[in-house]
Design an enzyme around this catalytic site. Structure first.
Site, PDB file in Angstrom:
ATOM      1  N   MET A  17       0.945  -1.093   0.099  1.00 30.71           N
ATOM      2  CA  MET A  17      -0.068   0.258  -0.214  1.00 30.71           C
ATOM      3  C   MET A  17       0.829   1.224   0.113  1.00 30.71           C
ATOM      4  O   MET A  17       1.909   1.313   0.473  1.00 30.71           O
ATOM      5  CB  MET A  17      -0.928  -0.128   1.333  1.00 30.71           C
ATOM      6  CG  MET A  17      -1.855  -1.272   1.143  1.00 30.71           C
ATOM      7  SD  MET A  17      -2.705  -1.294   2.631  1.00 30.71           S
ATOM      8  CE  MET A  17      -3.847   0.144   2.753  1.00 30.71           C
ATOM      9  N   HIS A  18       0.176   2.459  -0.456  1.00 31.55           N
ATOM     10  CA  HIS A  18       0.690   3.752  -0.221  1.00 31.55           C
ATOM     11  C   HIS A  18       1.923   4.111  -1.161  1.00 31.55           C
ATOM     12  O   HIS A  18       2.209   5.045  -0.928  1.00 31.55           O
ATOM     13  CB  HIS A  18       1.410   3.991   1.374  1.00 31.55           C
ATOM     14  CG  HIS A  18       0.136   3.413   2.256  1.00 31.55           C
ATOM     15  ND1 HIS A  18      -1.273   3.782   2.244  1.00 31.55           N
ATOM     16  CD2 HIS A  18       0.611   2.488   3.201  1.00 31.55           C
ATOM     17  CE1 HIS A  18      -1.483   3.218   3.344  1.00 31.55           C
ATOM     18  NE2 HIS A  18      -0.564   2.575   4.047  1.00 31.55           N
TER      19      HIS A  18
ATOM     20  N   ASP B 104      -2.822  -4.737  -0.073  1.00 34.92           N
ATOM     21  CA  ASP B 104      -2.601  -6.077   0.497  1.00 34.92           C
ATOM     22  C   ASP B 104      -3.246  -6.547   1.763  1.00 34.92           C
ATOM     23  O   ASP B 104      -3.477  -7.539   2.031  1.00 34.92           O
ATOM     24  CB  ASP B 104      -0.768  -6.252   0.634  1.00 34.92           C
ATOM     25  CG  ASP B 104      -0.367  -5.078   1.490  1.00 34.92           C
ATOM     26  OD1 ASP B 104      -1.042  -4.311   1.877  1.00 34.92           O
ATOM     27  OD2 ASP B 104       0.963  -5.057   1.776  1.00 34.92           O
TER      28      ASP B 104
END
Length: 504
Positions: free
Chosen positions: A86-87, A244
């Protein structure tokens, strides 16, 4: 356990693009894992506090992992799903070629850009419904706008990691809610990009990809070039996929459960499903609220940066093996043991301080190497409890606490964790849960009866509950209170230390 069920078996393929490796998971359409493979790639740190990866390394590693996993069992994938770290942020040209290395979730260079967020009107800040963190695409794009304007000007698409990888497979550019909601560019109540926030950061909303309705939504088909690279038939359906953590909740069954899950891997996560968006969202929360991999749901998450990564540092520093570390977990706590504050990498939940640092505290002449090792484990356990308390403060009472992650398999460490958090722990054994969640999403795309069954997959804890030992828990409760006091004083100490700043 991986097992083959015959050549040519119809299967789902899940691709999990992690921080340091990609995993390919092959499952039967009933969700049973029949093959897997993992291929690593490097995480680069060109400057302190920076974390990057060459996206082309993701693609070549994915191809190798898929070819290996599929050939291992002679399966016949009928659909592909993805999950991903992520991110992160990938700047791409109109044809998908990356313009620079991807910036990862652990990148801390955009600390100063958070000031723009803090100066937003409360009405606009409330759209985020999430705490501010430099390692997210919004602050990263603002940093690039200042420090690398030429790269940003050449950008057609600003993508999350798994969305870039999916574009390489399909030639189509899009995202989906579970990743988009974790960018600090998303209007959580409206469930779409926040044009107000994007423009306040001086960014062009046209660079953001369209948001597909949900993680199981069709996102294209495997192109001829991608099929050649993966050694799969062209035209296979590819679904949107999920972040995820959302994919792992689907793979473990947490997405359909009232339980809370504690996961210790590189970092620490505490996750619980949220069936409906709360009516009132705080302007300055200290826990995250993101879209789930299900069509309508959400999940609350507390995230710590200091789990297995910090324990690995302790082992290197004290020249200890993992076996030696876990051996000391069997020692009972003592009132005058030293404390360890594990925040070497800064911290997110509940402190929201990228400049926070770690420390051993309360050292005395009678303390030795084993005391330091044991304090490190205890400190990570207390950090996990701190995150858990933050999650439980904003939701219903705890029904059951699941324990997951590769960093929690030793039984002595599990007992210490149960004592430290003062709650029974129910270990959940779902290997590669994110990849399994991606494969379940792919099974839905297959539109078969088995795929529909996979959509409702539930996973009950498979190991006996680890009950807290009452005497130890009483001592830990006293020590936890002292730990919290010391952890909340630490930012003041870190602020006066040279080199504490990680931003640029």
């Amino acid at each position: 356990m991986v097992r083959s069920t015959g050549s040519g078996q119809p299967a789902s393929l899940g691709i999990d693009l992690g921080t340091s490796s990609v995993k390919a998971i092959v499952t039967g359409l009933d969700g049973t894992v029949i093959g897997h493979a993992a291929v690593p790639y490097p995480v680069l740190a060109p400057r302190p506090g920076w974390s990057e990866t060459d996206p082309e390394a993701w693609l070549s590693a994915t191809a190798a992992a898929v070819r290996t996993a599929v050939a291992e069992v002679g399966a016949r994938p009928v659909a592909i799903g993805l999950s991903g770290q992520m991110h992160g942020l990938v700047l791409a040209k109109a044809d998908g070629r990356p313009i620079r290395h991807a910036m990862l979730w652990s990148d801390a260079r955009a600390v100063r850009e958070l000031a723009t967020y803090r100066n937003l009107p409360e009405r606009v800040r409330a759209q985020l419904a999430n705490p501010l963190s430099p390692g997210m695409p919004g602050p990263m794009l603002a940093w690039l706008n200042t420090h690398e304007p030429d790269a940003l000007s050449a950008t057609r698409w600003a993508l999350q990691p798994k969305d870039w990888l999916r574009a390489q497979l399909t030639g189509r550019f899009a995202t989906e809610p579970s990743d988009a909601s974790a960018t600090l560019l998303y209007n959580i109540p409206a469930d779409d990009w926040s044009t107000e926030i994007v423009e306040a950061l001086g960014l062009d909303p046209a660079r953001l990809p369209p948001v597909l309705p949900d993680s199981a939504h069709p996102a294209g088909e495997l192109t001829s070039d991608a099929a050649h690279l993966l050694e799969l038939p062209p035209g296979l359906p590819v679904v949107a996929g999920a972040a995820d953590t959302a994919a792992a909740a689907l793979g473990s069954g947490l997405a359909h459960s009232s339980a809370v899950q504690l996961t210790i891997g590189t970092g620490v996560q505490v996750v619980r499903s949220v069936p409906a968006l709360p009516e009132h969202l705080p302007v300055t929360p200290n826990t995250h609220l993101f879209r789930a991999a299900t069509p309508k749901g959400w999940y609350a998450m507390g995230a710590g940066l200091n789990g297995g990564s910090t324990l690995a540092w302790v082992c290197r520093t004290l020249n200890a093996s993992w076996q030696e570390l876990y051996d000391v977990a069997a020692r009972p706590p003592r009132e005058h043991d030293p404390y360890f504050l594990p925040h070497l990498h800064g911290e997110r939940t509940p402190h929201l301080d990228p400049d926070m640092r770690g420390a051993w505290i309360g050292l005395a002449p009678q303390h030795d190497r084993e005391h330091l090792l044991r304090a490190a484990l205890e400190g990570v356990g207390f950090a996990a409890r701190d995150i858990l308390d933050a999650i439980l403060a904003t939701g219903p009472p705890l029904s059951e606490l699941w324990l997951a992650g590769g960093g929690t398999t030793d039984p002595r460490w599990r007992q210490m964790l149960a004592d430290a958090v003062a709650r029974p722990l129910h270990p959940v054994d779902v290997a590669a849960a994110s990849g399994l969640g991606a494969a379940i999403l792919a099974a839905q795309a297959a539109e078969t009866a088995h795929g529909a069954a996979g959509r409702e997959r539930h996973s009950a804890p498979v190991a006996p509950a680890v009950e807290p030992e009452s005497t130890n828990s009483e001592i830990y409760s006293v020590r936890y209170t002292r730990y919290r006091d010391q952890a909340r004083a630490l930012p003041r100490a870190s602020a006066i230390m040279p080199g504490a700043q990680t931003g640029d």
